[in-house]
Write a protein that holds these residues in place. Structure first.
Motif, mmCIF file in Angstrom:
data_model
loop_
_atom_site.group_PDB
_atom_site.id
_atom_site.type_symbol
_atom_site.label_atom_id
_atom_site.label_comp_id
_atom_site.label_asym_id
_atom_site.label_seq_id
_atom_site.Cartn_x
_atom_site.Cartn_y
_atom_site.Cartn_z
ATOM 1 N N UNK A 157 27.566 28.572 16.998
ATOM 2 C CA UNK A 157 28.820 29.248 17.340
ATOM 3 C C UNK A 157 29.755 29.368 16.137
ATOM 4 N N UNK A 158 29.747 28.376 15.267
ATOM 5 C CA UNK A 158 30.755 28.339 14.199
ATOM 6 C C UNK A 158 30.293 28.906 12.860
ATOM 7 N N UNK A 159 28.983 28.894 12.592
ATOM 8 C CA UNK A 159 28.503 29.285 11.265
ATOM 9 C C UNK A 159 27.732 30.605 11.293
ATOM 10 N N UNK A 160 27.977 31.454 10.289
ATOM 11 C CA UNK A 160 27.229 32.702 10.157
ATOM 12 C C UNK A 160 25.887 32.426 9.478
ATOM 13 N N UNK A 161 25.027 33.451 9.310
ATOM 14 C CA UNK A 161 23.704 33.217 8.702
ATOM 15 C C UNK A 161 23.752 32.581 7.322
ATOM 16 N N UNK A 162 24.881 32.706 6.626
ATOM 17 C CA UNK A 162 25.012 32.100 5.298
ATOM 18 C C UNK A 162 25.414 30.635 5.369
ATOM 19 N N UNK A 163 25.640 30.142 6.598
ATOM 20 C CA UNK A 163 26.031 28.751 6.770
ATOM 21 C C UNK A 163 27.516 28.505 6.608
ATOM 22 N N UNK A 164 28.304 29.589 6.540
ATOM 23 C CA UNK A 164 29.747 29.473 6.367
ATOM 24 C C UNK A 164 30.476 29.654 7.697
ATOM 25 N N UNK A 165 31.647 28.991 7.799
ATOM 26 C CA UNK A 165 32.455 29.130 9.013
ATOM 27 C C UNK A 165 32.880 30.582 9.192
ATOM 28 N N UNK A 166 32.738 31.099 10.434
ATOM 29 C CA UNK A 166 33.057 32.496 10.703
ATOM 30 C C UNK A 166 33.835 32.589 12.010
ATOM 31 N N UNK A 167 35.098 33.008 11.933
ATOM 32 C CA UNK A 167 35.959 33.075 13.109
ATOM 33 C C UNK A 167 35.432 34.082 14.135
ATOM 34 N N UNK A 168 34.811 35.168 13.662
ATOM 35 C CA UNK A 168 34.226 36.158 14.577
ATOM 36 C C UNK A 168 33.132 35.517 15.418
ATOM 37 N N UNK A 169 32.293 34.692 14.803
ATOM 38 C CA UNK A 169 31.236 33.983 15.525
ATOM 39 C C UNK A 169 31.829 33.042 16.562
ATOM 40 N N UNK A 170 32.898 32.353 16.178
ATOM 41 C CA UNK A 170 33.551 31.429 17.116
ATOM 42 C C UNK A 170 34.067 32.191 18.330
ATOM 43 N N UNK A 171 34.685 33.331 18.082
ATOM 44 C CA UNK A 171 35.235 34.138 19.169
ATOM 45 C C UNK A 171 34.122 34.622 20.101
ATOM 46 N N UNK A 172 33.019 35.086 19.528
ATOM 47 C CA UNK A 172 31.879 35.552 20.341
ATOM 48 C C UNK A 172 31.318 34.410 21.179
ATOM 49 N N UNK A 173 31.197 33.243 20.565
ATOM 50 C CA UNK A 173 30.678 32.085 21.294
ATOM 51 C C UNK A 173 31.574 31.675 22.439
ATOM 52 N N UNK A 174 32.891 31.687 22.207
ATOM 53 C CA UNK A 174 33.839 31.290 23.251
ATOM 54 C C UNK A 174 33.878 32.307 24.390
ATOM 55 N N UNK A 175 33.805 33.596 24.055
ATOM 56 C CA UNK A 175 33.775 34.629 25.091
ATOM 57 C C UNK A 175 32.512 34.487 25.939
ATOM 58 N N UNK A 176 31.362 34.241 25.296
ATOM 59 C CA UNK A 176 30.102 34.048 26.020
ATOM 60 C C UNK A 176 30.206 32.849 26.945
ATOM 61 N N UNK A 177 30.741 31.750 26.430
ATOM 62 C CA UNK A 177 30.903 30.531 27.232
ATOM 63 C C UNK A 177 31.824 30.783 28.415
ATOM 64 N N UNK A 178 32.927 31.496 28.176
ATOM 65 C CA UNK A 178 33.888 31.777 29.248
ATOM 66 C C UNK A 178 33.252 32.628 30.349
ATOM 67 N N UNK A 179 32.500 33.650 29.969
ATOM 68 C CA UNK A 179 31.839 34.514 30.960
ATOM 69 C C UNK A 179 30.846 33.704 31.793
ATOM 70 N N UNK A 180 30.097 32.836 31.129
ATOM 71 C CA UNK A 180 29.109 32.008 31.830
ATOM 72 C C UNK A 180 29.785 31.083 32.834
ATOM 73 N N UNK A 181 30.867 30.436 32.417
ATOM 74 C CA UNK A 181 31.583 29.512 33.300
ATOM 75 C C UNK A 181 32.210 30.246 34.474
ATOM 76 N N UNK A 182 32.852 31.367 34.203
ATOM 77 C CA UNK A 182 33.498 32.150 35.270
ATOM 78 C C UNK A 182 32.465 32.618 36.288
ATOM 79 N N UNK A 183 31.303 33.062 35.802
ATOM 80 C CA UNK A 183 30.246 33.515 36.714
ATOM 81 C C UNK A 183 29.733 32.368 37.568
ATOM 82 N N UNK A 184 29.578 31.195 36.963
ATOM 83 C CA UNK A 184 29.056 30.039 37.694
ATOM 84 C C UNK A 184 30.036 29.530 38.742
ATOM 85 N N UNK A 185 31.328 29.604 38.441
ATOM 86 C CA UNK A 185 32.334 29.009 39.330
ATOM 87 C C UNK A 185 32.875 29.986 40.367
ATOM 88 N N UNK A 186 33.126 31.226 39.956
ATOM 89 C CA UNK A 186 33.887 32.130 40.808
ATOM 90 C C UNK A 186 33.067 33.221 41.498
#
Length: 439
Positions: A157-186
């Motif tokens: 979630x946090x590192x891009x293919x170069x192994x560096x921290x990437x805020x875009x990757x973090x955002x994508x990971x959090x959105x994916x996690x949020x969608x999964x949780x919302x689907x499971x709960x609601x």
């Protein structure tokens, strides 16, 4: 009697559904297992298309061995993610001397272990297995599996293919996690059964909007393609080493315990005692043969899936024909080049987002086993066993003797946990059936 028991059975185990109903129910089971089955090979660098094919073949073999009496689907096992990653890293390093295909040899041996356990159960019953795998051992080992993979999920979630921290990757990971949780709960009904798949689709769509997805492979792929199978004596020469044995085989205690739990829960759902008929030894043998077949074509170890048991509980459609249909669809999808290419384009932060939840659930299920079996941590014996397993397993402790012998991580923790349980005084007798309670 539970609420589920009061519901009318839609399709009995041996009842053949109508064609339209058959297709829809089979696709539903395919969707239920799809996300997790594809996630394992994606994380381990294996081919997702082969994982789909091997899951379909394994399920069909399982159905034949259990004489069509156990409605179950077999998919990729999460328990072997770390051992497979470790072996593949060694295979990629020429200095290690680890031959190519060692992880598949290990997978095959895991299937052999399942089959031997099945043989012992058929001859000696289940009492001996309970002595080796009580909740105080299995629970912490399951927790080690989930917690041991935490760095993998967070890194995706946090590192891009170069192994560096990437805020875009973090955002994508959090959105994916949020969608999964919302689907499971609601959500209710069908969507509530496939939150992982919904999360992957939602996260993938968001990643595409963010410009992270490259569709070149999908455009260039053919509709019908034969994936690159890894066949013994063709693509590699099988070689057994102590390192492979000690890294892979001890982990088998987890899917074995998981299999037993699934059969007990499934028995309650369908109202038949599957432990007696066709017998735990038959279903365990089915797991073993499925895993061996998967390893022979380059797929990960297989295990019965709780996701599909959940679908059965909701739909009350127990027909074995539905699982035959799902297995056939999985095989067909595996030979569809467009599908395989699409799977390969799923960005790491999308898989990392769902992995945060899935790996956490694995760890929590180990904790749940301890709670439901009333394991008392005021008792020093229990506290010592669980503490040692957790620290050795998560900390990556290892025993190296020369270059030929190495025992580490989860495998070492599992063995030490079993030994401690056998030798420490004050062991409490627990009924076999109480290990996995169905609420």
């Amino acid at each position: 009697m539970s609420e589920l028991d009061d519901k009318k059975i839609v399709l009995a185990i041996d009842q053949k559904p109508k064609l339209g109903q058959w297709i829809l129910l089979s696709i539903q089971h395919l969707f239920a297992m799809f996300g997790a089955t594809v996630l394992v090979p994606t994380l381990t660098g294996m081919n997702p298309a082969i994982a789909l094919i091997s899951s379909g073949i394994g399920t069909l073999a399982f159905i034949v061995i259990t004489k069509g009496r156990v409605p179950s689907y077999l998919g990729s096992s999460f328990a072997f993610i770390n051992p497979i990653i470790a072996l593949k890293l060694l295979e990629a390093d020429p200095a290690s001397g680890m031959p190519v295909g060692s992880f598949l040899v290990g997978s095959f041996l895991v299937g052999v272990v399942y089959s031997l356990v099945a043989l012992l159960i058929s001859k000696a019953g289940t009492g001996w297995l309970m002595k080796l795998l009580p909740p105080i051992v299995v629970g912490p080992v399951i927790m080690v599996i989930g917690l041991g993979l935490a760095n993998t999920a967070v890194g995706m979630v946090t590192n891009n293919p170069s192994g560096e921290y990437d805020l875009t990757y973090v955002l994508i990971g959090l959105v994916t996690l949020a969608i999964t949780i919302i689907t499971a709960i609601f959500t209710r009904g069908f969507l509530s059964v496939i939150p992982v798949l919904v999360g992957i689709i939602g996260g993938y769509s968001f990643a595409a909007i963010m410009g992270v997805v490259d569709f070149t492979k999908v455009i260039e792929a053919h509709w019908i393609e034969v994936p690159e199978f890894m066949l013994p004596f063709v693509d590699y020469t099988p070689s057994i080493s102590w390192y492979v044995i000690l890294l892979m085989l001890p982990v088998a205690i987890v899917p074995i315990a998981e299999h037993i739990g699934h059969q007990l829960v499934l028995s309650k759902v369908i109202g038949k005692d599957l432990i007696k008929d066709p017998g735990l030894h038959k279903s365990m043998l089915g797991d073993g043969v499925a895993t061996m077949l998967a390893s022979l074509i380059g797929g990960p170890p297989n295990t019965t899936y709780g996701e599909n048991i959940g679908v059965l509980a909701i739909t009350r459609a127990f027909s074995i024909y539905v699982f035959i249909g799902a297995a056939c669809f999985a095989i067909i999808f595996g030979f569809c080049g467009k599908v395989a290419a699409l799977l390969s384009t799923i960005p790491a932060p999308v898989m990392g987002g769902v992995s945060i939840l899935l790996f956490g659930i694995i760890a929590s299920s180990g904790l749940r086993m301890l709670v439901e079996n009333n394991v008392d941590f005021k008792i020093k014996r229990n506290l010592i066993i669980s503490s040692v397993i957790l620290i050795i397993g998560i900390g990556g402790a290892a025993i190296h003797i020369g270059e030929a012998f190495s025992l580490e991580g989860m495998a070492l923790a599992s063995i030490i946990g079993i030994v401690l349980n056998l030798v420490l005084p004050g062991k409490k007798n627990v009924k076999f059936e109480d290990m996995f309670k169905d609420e």
